[in-house]
Design an enzyme around this catalytic site. Structure first.
Site, mmCIF file in Angstrom:
data_model
loop_
_atom_site.group_PDB
_atom_site.id
_atom_site.type_symbol
_atom_site.label_atom_id
_atom_site.label_comp_id
_atom_site.label_asym_id
_atom_site.label_seq_id
_atom_site.Cartn_x
_atom_site.Cartn_y
_atom_site.Cartn_z
ATOM 1 N N HIS A 6 6.162 17.833 24.830
ATOM 2 C CA HIS A 6 5.894 17.073 23.687
ATOM 3 C C HIS A 6 7.067 16.683 22.897
ATOM 4 O O HIS A 6 8.271 17.107 23.295
ATOM 5 C CB HIS A 6 5.175 18.214 22.886
ATOM 6 C CG HIS A 6 3.826 18.325 23.084
ATOM 7 N ND1 HIS A 6 3.589 19.568 24.233
ATOM 8 C CD2 HIS A 6 2.561 17.853 22.673
ATOM 9 C CE1 HIS A 6 2.160 19.206 24.273
ATOM 10 N NE2 HIS A 6 1.437 18.443 23.338
ATOM 11 N N LYS A 11 7.695 19.747 17.637
ATOM 12 C CA LYS A 11 6.642 20.430 18.000
ATOM 13 C C LYS A 11 7.084 21.942 17.865
ATOM 14 O O LYS A 11 8.187 22.011 18.300
ATOM 15 C CB LYS A 11 5.821 20.211 19.110
ATOM 16 C CG LYS A 11 4.642 21.136 19.485
ATOM 17 C CD LYS A 11 3.781 20.535 20.558
ATOM 18 C CE LYS A 11 2.603 20.957 20.623
ATOM 19 N NZ LYS A 11 1.832 21.109 19.420
#
Length: 131
Positions: free
Chosen positions: A29, A33
């Site tokens: 990600h 994140k």
């Protein structure tokens, strides 16, 4: 929608291939994140565990560092990557004797999450409780 479909495939493949195939969940990600592994990665791990008839809580390996020794039988490993602006990549890797099967989902636009939620709500509207 895609990652939910992937979870169903992971469950079926994990059940079909059996314990001689090691399972690793790889996810990436964006750099901002804050949780790891991601919720989608954990969902894939739960699907793999269900396919094997085991519990993820007792069989997950979420970190490896240093001299870890040989891989224990039956564990489901998680590898977490963070960087750039990646929306969400998820791979379920089933590595067996002489071959690997990799099931993947790559999210390229956050709009898919809204479209999936709307589609789920429309589907749920016509369902009986517990469906």
């Amino acid at each position: 929608l895609g990652v939910n479909l992937l979870a169903g495939l992971v469950k079926k493949v994990a059940a079909t291939l059996g314990p001689e195939y090691d399972i690793e969940i790889l996810e990436m990600h964006h750099r901002m994140k804050v949780d790891a592994p991601s919720g989608a990665a954990l969902m894939l791990g739960e699907a793999a565990a269900a396919g094997r008839g085991i519990t993820l809580a007792e069989n997950a390996v979420k970190t490896r560092d240093g001299h870890t020794g040989a891989r224990p039988d039956g564990v489901i490993g998680f590898q977490t990557l963070r960087g750039g602006t990646v929306v969400g990549d998820h791979d379920a890797i089933l590595a067996g004797p002489g071959e690997r099967l990799i099931l993947s989902h790559k999210a390229e636009d956050r709009g898919i999450f809204a479209r999936g939620a709307v589609r789920a709500a429309l589907w749920g509207r016509g369902q009986k409780p517990g469906q």
